[in-house]
Design a protein around this motif. Structure first.
Motif, PDB file in Angstrom:
ATOM      1  N   LYS A 165       0.821  -1.195  -0.035  1.00  0.00           N
ATOM      2  CA  LYS A 165      -0.024   0.166   0.000  1.00  0.00           C
ATOM      3  C   LYS A 165       0.795   1.232  -0.117  1.00  0.00           C
ATOM      4  N   MET A 166       1.867   1.277   0.727  1.00  0.00           N
ATOM      5  CA  MET A 166       2.867   2.361   0.887  1.00  0.00           C
ATOM      6  C   MET A 166       3.550   2.690  -0.533  1.00  0.00           C
ATOM      7  N   LEU A 167       4.051   1.594  -0.902  1.00  0.00           N
ATOM      8  CA  LEU A 167       4.821   1.556  -2.075  1.00  0.00           C
ATOM      9  C   LEU A 167       3.869   2.163  -3.199  1.00  0.00           C
ATOM     10  N   GLU A 168       2.714   1.979  -3.304  1.00  0.00           N
ATOM     11  CA  GLU A 168       1.764   2.412  -4.347  1.00  0.00           C
ATOM     12  C   GLU A 168       1.580   3.982  -3.810  1.00  0.00           C
ATOM     13  N   VAL A 169       1.609   4.547  -2.716  1.00  0.00           N
ATOM     14  CA  VAL A 169       1.388   5.839  -2.225  1.00  0.00           C
ATOM     15  C   VAL A 169       2.660   6.409  -2.768  1.00  0.00           C
ATOM     16  N   TYR A 170       3.752   5.816  -2.757  1.00  0.00           N
ATOM     17  CA  TYR A 170       5.081   6.548  -3.192  1.00  0.00           C
ATOM     18  C   TYR A 170       4.859   6.578  -4.756  1.00  0.00           C
ATOM     19  N   ARG A 171       4.567   5.801  -5.578  1.00  0.00           N
ATOM     20  CA  ARG A 171       4.452   5.321  -7.030  1.00  0.00           C
ATOM     21  C   ARG A 171       3.350   6.746  -7.281  1.00  0.00           C
ATOM     22  N   ALA A 172       2.371   6.856  -6.712  1.00  0.00           N
ATOM     23  CA  ALA A 172       1.208   7.879  -7.109  1.00  0.00           C
ATOM     24  C   ALA A 172       1.961   9.076  -6.825  1.00  0.00           C
ATOM     25  N   PHE A 173       2.446   9.420  -5.667  1.00  0.00           N
ATOM     26  CA  PHE A 173       3.074  10.623  -5.436  1.00  0.00           C
ATOM     27  C   PHE A 173       4.094  11.184  -6.246  1.00  0.00           C
TER      28      PHE A 173
END
Length: 511
Positions: free
Chosen positions: A190-198
């Motif tokens: 989930k946090m990997l996806e937060v970083y990707r999206a950011f």
């Protein structure tokens, strides 16, 4: 022939160009301590925007901010052998708490003030936060624990480069504890996806998200995931990481809880972080031969108004006109926030200020002179398209009302343009047709510019077999970056081992 604002170009010397951008854009400067930098207002303003936007996204996923000490007892690290081994060479250690005169006009540590236990200057906080989790977690009802902190860390670097690899840097580090492995793994992704999206939506930085090979894991982790960006010179930059730690740290730090059946279990933990390295990536992905280009979402000032003053009576009318424009722009919203517009009234020539803001990378620069006031116009410079086809500065004269009407959408267009340019460059520079090691050598033959990434078949070797691969790549100054999550299915045999491939891995040169 275009005469650019910088004295060195990307093609001539990318490393020197990078440092020149930082200097000319007033981003940062040397501090007097090797590997540490003074981040100037424009550079720190970008970091503040990154903090603001990323912090909102972190909190939206249920995490709370807190703060832990800068100094960590050495014994905390000794509990987790693999972790301390991974960071031992980079640790700064405090051994005394007082200075005294050395009798020669200088100072020295007081021999009588030696600490009972050495303190490590925070390189990362898994150990000290894990110790706190052991106090906080007693029952399954205490889980999950979801925290984040914004802090500085110190890792003693031998080769430093501003924003990319510094002895002290700023970051956020998230740490969580969960009742089950499934929950912890879900949190990691989930946090990997937060970083990707950011990275992609806010910094306009296209990335490849994926799992790191075993040799690139965070010390003590079960699995490490990263987002990898490609710089304009073709090199990779690890822009953010997320780690599934399993029970390794929980076991060392005794993070146990009583489950619903009354049995004691070890908590499953994670950690994840993004740092000021992201600013280095922004510079190297978006900058051009005239300086920095800042995506509007993270620009401290999105629109800068430069009045063209001549110490004449009409100057007052020009300033009033500019103040009115600034007020109109402040009422607009872009990306869900009020537009950030600055009126630059510094006592300097308009051309000097114009090129100063061009080098800083302000998304839109507006110039206003007496003729503009008389005609109700403004002169607009967009940083994403600085020159016309004839090589002259693209300064478009438009009606003020027309500019205000499209200002917010123009900022959106600039954000999209910067991302699209970087995305096209990334996709064009990932080779997927290399099938043997000789081909890999040819792909990365010494050239002026690193070719980018090569995606190859991978059998996921471990132990000595993996070490052998790493050594072969090291001889070519290459590293395994990550296994892309969106890669096509593996087929055929591994380029390195000849064994059946189970996935694809990216290979590249890295910062």
């Amino acid at each position: 022939m275009i005469k650019h604002a910088l004295t060195v170009t990307r093609d001539a010397n990318f490393a020197e160009w990078y440092q020149t951008v930082i200097t000319e854009a007033d981003m940062a400067e040397e501090s007097g301590v090797r590997g540490c930098m003074v981040i100037r207002p424009w550079g720190y303003g970008i970091w503040e925007r990154i903090q603001r936007l990323l912090d909102d996204q972190i909190k939206a996923t249920g995490h709370e901010n807190c703060y832990f000490p800068l100094f960590i007892p050495l014994s905390y690290f000794e509990k987790e052998a693999e972790h301390v081994e991974g960071f031992a060479k980079e640790m700064a250690v405090v051994t005394h708490h007082r200075l005294v005169s050395d009798g020669k006009g200088g100072l020295m540590p007081d021999p009588t003030a030696k600490l009972e236990e050495p303190l490590v200057v925070r390189p990362t906080s898994e150990t000290v936060i894990g110790t706190a989790f052991a106090r906080w977690v007693q029952s399954w009802r205490d889980l999950p624990v979801l925290i984040n902190q914004w802090a500085n860390v110190v890792r003693w670097e031998m080769r430093t480069r501003m924003f990319l690899r510094t002895t002290e840097f700023l970051w956020q580090e998230g740490h969580t504890a969960h009742a089950t492995e499934a929950e912890a793994r879900e949190e990691t992704l989930k946090m990997l996806e937060v970083y990707r999206a950011f990275a992609e939506e806010c910094v306009a930085l296209p990335v490849v998200a994926g799992e790191k090979p075993e040799n690139e894991r965070f010390p003590g982790a079960v699995a490490t995931y990263s987002i990898e960006a490609m710089m304009q010179d073709g090199k990779a930059l690890q822009a953010g990481t997320s780690h599934f730690l399993g029970t390794n740290f929980a076991s060392a730090q005794n993070i146990r809880f009583q489950n619903a059946e009354g049995q004691l279990e070890l908590a499953q933990t994670t950690s994840w972080g993004m740092s000021t390295r992201m600013i280095g990536g922004l510079i190297m992905v978006h900058g051009d031969d005239d300086g920095l280009r800042v995506p509007p979402r993270v620009a401290p000032w999105q629109i800068v108004i430069v009045p063209m003053l001549r110490d004449q009576p009409e100057d007052a009318a020009i300033v009033d006109y500019c103040k009115g424009l600034q007020a109109e722009l402040a009422k607009l919203h872009a990306f869900g926030e009020p537009v950030r517009a600055l009126l630059d009234l510094r006592p300097a020539k308009a051309a000097t200020k114009r090129w100063g803001w061009v080098k800083k990378g302000a998304p839109i620069v507006i110039e206003v002179g007496g003729r503009d006031v008389a005609g109700g116009n403004v002169s607009v410079i967009r940083r994403d398209r600085l020159y016309r086809e004839d090589g002259k500065l693209d300064s478009a004269v438009v009606a003020k009302s027309d500019f205000v009407a499209v200002a917010a959408t123009t900022l959106g267009a600039i954000q999209s343009t910067l991302f699209d340019q970087a995305k096209a460059r990334l996709e064009a520079n990932i080779a997927r047709d290399v099938t043997d090691f000789a081909g890999l050598e040819r792909a990365f033959a010494e050239t002026v510019k690193t070719p980018g990434f090569v995606e190859v078949q991978w059998s996921k070797p471990t132990g000595a077999a993996l070490d052998a691969v790493v050594e072969r790549l090291k001889a070519l100054k290459l590293t395994l970056r990550n296994v892309p999550m969106n890669a096509a299915a593996a087929e055929g045999t591994c380029l390195f081992t000849g064994a059946p491939a189970v996935e694809r891995v990216l290979v590249g040169r890295a910062y």
